[in-house]
Scaffold this active site. Structure first.
Site, PDB file in Angstrom:
ATOM      1  CG  ASN A 124      27.522  45.494  50.040  1.00  0.00           C
ATOM      2  OD1 ASN A 124      28.103  45.395  48.959  1.00  0.00           O
ATOM      3  ND2 ASN A 124      28.022  46.183  51.056  1.00  0.00           N
TER       4      ASN A 124
ATOM      5  CG  HIS B 128      71.203  29.882  20.033  1.00  0.00           C
ATOM      6  ND1 HIS B 128      70.736  29.219  21.140  1.00  0.00           N
ATOM      7  CD2 HIS B 128      71.940  30.922  20.507  1.00  0.00           C
ATOM      8  CE1 HIS B 128      71.157  29.839  22.233  1.00  0.00           C
ATOM      9  NE2 HIS B 128      71.890  30.869  21.871  1.00  0.00           N
TER      10      HIS B 128
ATOM     11  CE  LYS C 190      35.715  45.813  31.074  1.00  0.00           C
ATOM     12  NZ  LYS C 190      36.772  46.264  31.932  1.00  0.00           N
TER      13      LYS C 190
ATOM     14  CB  SER D  82      72.423  26.350  21.941  1.00  0.00           C
ATOM     15  OG  SER D  82      71.546  25.264  22.052  1.00  0.00           O
ATOM     16  CB  SER D  83      72.870  22.731  26.102  1.00  0.00           C
ATOM     17  OG  SER D  83      73.927  21.950  25.617  1.00  0.00           O
TER      18      SER D  83
ATOM     19  CE1 TYR E  15      73.705  32.662  24.951  1.00  0.00           C
ATOM     20  CE2 TYR E  15      76.071  32.978  24.767  1.00  0.00           C
ATOM     21  CZ  TYR E  15      74.802  33.491  24.832  1.00  0.00           C
ATOM     22  OH  TYR E  15      74.611  34.838  24.780  1.00  0.00           O
TER      23      TYR E  15
ATOM     24  CB  SER F 187      33.299  47.745  29.207  1.00  0.00           C
ATOM     25  OG  SER F 187      33.934  48.964  28.917  1.00  0.00           O
TER      26      SER F 187
ATOM     27  CD  GLU G 212      39.521  52.032  28.563  1.00  0.00           C
ATOM     28  OE1 GLU G 212      38.633  51.143  28.487  1.00  0.00           O
ATOM     29  OE2 GLU G 212      39.834  52.557  29.633  1.00  0.00           O
TER      30      GLU G 212
ATOM     31  CG  HIS H 257      37.177  46.982  26.169  1.00  0.00           C
ATOM     32  ND1 HIS H 257      37.451  47.677  27.330  1.00  0.00           N
ATOM     33  CD2 HIS H 257      36.282  47.727  25.489  1.00  0.00           C
ATOM     34  CE1 HIS H 257      36.742  48.797  27.340  1.00  0.00           C
ATOM     35  NE2 HIS H 257      36.031  48.856  26.235  1.00  0.00           N
ATOM     36  CG  ASN H 258      39.945  47.249  30.332  1.00  0.00           C
ATOM     37  OD1 ASN H 258      38.875  47.168  29.749  1.00  0.00           O
ATOM     38  ND2 ASN H 258      40.027  47.367  31.638  1.00  0.00           N
TER      39      ASN H 258
HETATM   40  P1  2AM Z   1      31.618  46.520  51.151  1.00  0.00           P
HETATM   41  O1  2AM Z   1      30.532  47.472  50.788  1.00  0.00           O
HETATM   42  O2  2AM Z   1      31.284  45.675  52.310  1.00  0.00           O
HETATM   43  O3  2AM Z   1      32.982  47.178  51.280  1.00  0.00           O
HETATM   44  C1  2AM Z   1      33.218  47.088  45.807  1.00  0.00           C
HETATM   45  O4  2AM Z   1      34.267  47.393  46.659  1.00  0.00           O
HETATM   46  C2  2AM Z   1      32.327  46.011  46.414  1.00  0.00           C
HETATM   47  O5  2AM Z   1      33.133  44.879  46.749  1.00  0.00           O
HETATM   48  C3  2AM Z   1      31.601  46.427  47.669  1.00  0.00           C
HETATM   49  O6  2AM Z   1      30.324  45.855  47.611  1.00  0.00           O
HETATM   50  C4  2AM Z   1      32.441  45.821  48.756  1.00  0.00           C
HETATM   51  O7  2AM Z   1      31.738  45.492  49.919  1.00  0.00           O
HETATM   52  C5  2AM Z   1      32.885  44.543  48.102  1.00  0.00           C
HETATM   53  N1  2AM Z   1      34.100  44.006  48.713  1.00  0.00           N
HETATM   54  C6  2AM Z   1      35.349  44.539  48.644  1.00  0.00           C
HETATM   55  N2  2AM Z   1      36.216  43.734  49.284  1.00  0.00           N
HETATM   56  C7  2AM Z   1      35.530  42.694  49.747  1.00  0.00           C
HETATM   57  C8  2AM Z   1      35.881  41.524  50.477  1.00  0.00           C
HETATM   58  N3  2AM Z   1      37.153  41.259  50.813  1.00  0.00           N
HETATM   59  N4  2AM Z   1      34.893  40.646  50.768  1.00  0.00           N
HETATM   60  C9  2AM Z   1      33.633  40.903  50.397  1.00  0.00           C
HETATM   61  N5  2AM Z   1      33.227  41.966  49.706  1.00  0.00           N
HETATM   62  C10 2AM Z   1      34.164  42.853  49.381  1.00  0.00           C
END
Ligand code: 2AM
Length: 484
Positions: free
Chosen positions: A34, A453, A185, A479-480, A482, A130, A192, A188-189
């Site tokens: 991370n 047109h 995805k 049309s051009s 217009y 998701s 939703e 999907h959203n």
């Molecule tokens: P972090 O814990 O260092 O903030 C969700 O926000 C995830 O994305 C987290 O693991 C966060 O890391 C990461 N994240 C958000 N912005 C980021 C960035 N600009 N560069 C790297 N990781 C990022």
């Protein structure tokens, strides 16, 4: 750690942590990293303790812990963070290694990144995940697209951790090339958004139109969840309506009626507009959120603008039965439109989409999961080349059966002055789609009148264009010129 890890995951927010825990449940060895490195140790010493999860304190260390071909999954904030990690990973990876983006990336970014990563000799997957934090932990719906050659190496992990439907099939399959996974995805959203808006409209009619109590509405949704509308969103609506706070008061009544959005519904609408697909229901759902957000303006308008004063005086039980059918028929329109959109996108971007597989991926794990999606899967199993869901025998018969009730509900809503933008636009779509002739002959005449047109004729082959001198000036307006 004796052997190398099966996969590396970068991004230990709750989604990332839960997906890693899920992978370890299924016997995979996972290396994690991370940006804020302290979170790695917190996780390793916390909920990951005693599991097949191993911490890395740099990208280089993470890559070194992985078996070949290396699989590195990003679950970080969509946007620049994904590009940054791709840049950091590339120098450490070998040809054939796979970078996976599991965030909510825009499909256009995924198209670009797939080409870029492939140009470096690597493989790329952009995947929708998701189901929220709970889904990530116990079985999300996973929608992967990208480099097809990467799929066999990712498939065993993804299908193991994905949600399963009753017969054990995983809610994860290959979606298509480059941005296809993130596109699906996104769709999907959008769907939703539509499903939620339809439920809200039914709620509005019951509450304001029929004057029903939360408890009565809770009962209706409980009943609906036992039938054709059986779905996660109906189920949570049932529970929300009955939920009381510590004072014994309904929480739903205390919530401000102004909706937020993160933008995926808007992206879906933009894509539909770009490709000319009438995705009316989802777009109405986005606009309904926009209108709700104009809270102060609405409050002022409410002092000035009035509507009908009529109240419902019919058979409530019969109306609730009609409402069920109206919601159901509208939902069929929404999914038909969503599939029209995906079909157009497949053509636009050269994807080979697996339409039945998409229904199966949405059948479990995700927010729109429902029994209904099983029927869509069946329709595409019967006919993989099905052009439109409305032409499938099952859905055709369902819409026919619901049609009269649907019209009664819209008519009553209009009479009572209760807005039903999604349900009514769904009906307008149906009434337009099922007509061989629409009034756009007049529209073409108007366009030709003021802008020359041109138009095509019913008695001539397509592709021949005609212009009429409507005002007898004899001038050959083109049309051009217009500019209005
Ligand atoms: P972090 O814990 O260092 O903030 C969700 O926000 C995830 O994305 C987290 O693991 C966060 O890391 C990461 N994240 C958000 N912005 C980021 C960035 N600009 N560069 C790297 N990781 C990022």
């Amino acid at each position: 750690m004796t052997d190398k890890c099966d996969i590396g995951l970068i991004g230990l927010a709750v989604m990332g942590q839960n997906l890693v825990l899920n992978m370890s449940d299924h016997g995979f060895k996972v290396a994690v990293f991370n940006r804020t490195v302290s979170k790695v140790d917190d996780f390793i010493n916390g909920s990951a303790a005693g599991r097949t999860i191993y911490g890395a304190h740099s990208i280089e260390e993470l890559v070194g812990m992985l078996a070949s071909p290396r699989r590195v999954m990003l679950l970080v904030k969509a946007g620049q963070a994904v590009d940054d990690f791709i840049e950091q990973l590339i120098p450490h990876l070998d040809p054939g290694d796979i970078i996976i983006d599991g965030g909510n990336s825009n499909y256009n970014d995924t198209i670009r990144r797939t080409a870029y990563v492939e140009s470096k000799g690597l493989l790329y997957i952009g995947t929708g995940v998701s189901g929220g934090e709970e889904g990530a932990r116990h079985g999300p719906s996973i929608m992967p697209g990208g480099s097809p050659a990467a799929w066999p190496f990712v498939k065993p992990i993804f299908q193991a951790v994905a949600a399963k439907v009753d017969d054990g099939s995983p809610c994860c399959d290959w979606v298509g090339e480059n941005g296809a996974g993130h596109y699906v995805k996104m769709t999907h959203n959008g769907i939703e958004y539509g499903d939620m808006q339809l439920i809200c409209e039914a709620y509005h009619l019951m509450k304001e139109g029929l004057g029903m109590s939360n408890e009565e509405m809770h009962q209706v949704f409980a009943e609906w969840n036992e039938g054709k509308l059986d779905s996660y969103l109906i189920q949570i609506t049932r529970d929300i309506l009955a939920f009381k706070d510590e004072n014994g008061e309904y929480v739903v009544d205390k919530i401000l009626d102004t909706a937020g959005q993160k933008g995926t519904g808007k992206w879906t609408g933009i894509s539909a507009l770009d490709m000319g697909i009438p995705l009316t229901l989802i777009v109405e759902a986005v606009f309904a959120r926009c209108l709700s957000a104009l809270l102060e303006e609405r409050k002022e308008a409410a002092q000035v603008l009035s509507g009908p004063s009529s109240t419902f005086d019919g058979d409530k039980a019969a109306f609730i039965r009609d409402l069920h059918d109206a919601l159901y028929a509208s939902k069929i329109m929404s999914y038909a439109q969503g599939y029209m959109l995906m079909r157009a996108a497949a053509q636009e971007y050269g994807w080979h989409l697996n339409y039945g597989g998409i229904a199966l991926m949405w059948r479990g794990g995700c927010i729109i999961r429902s029994v209904f999606l099983g029927k869509i899967k069946e329709a595409f199993d019967k006919n993989p080349d099905l052009n439109n869901l409305l032409l499938d025998d099952y859905f055709k018969a369902e819409v026919e059966a619901a049609q009269a009730a649907w019209r009664r509900v819209i008519a009553k809503a209009v009479e009572l002055g209760i807005p039903v933008p999604a349900m009514s636009s769904a009906l307008a779509f149906f009434d337009g789609y099922r007509r061989g002739r629409l009034p756009q002959n007049l529209l073409q005449a108007q366009r030709d009148y003021f802008g020359a047109h041109t138009y095509e004729r019913v008695d001539r082959p397509r592709g021949e264009f005609f212009h009429t001198d409507w005002i007898g000036s004899g001038a050959a307006a083109i049309s051009s010129t217009y500019t209005a």
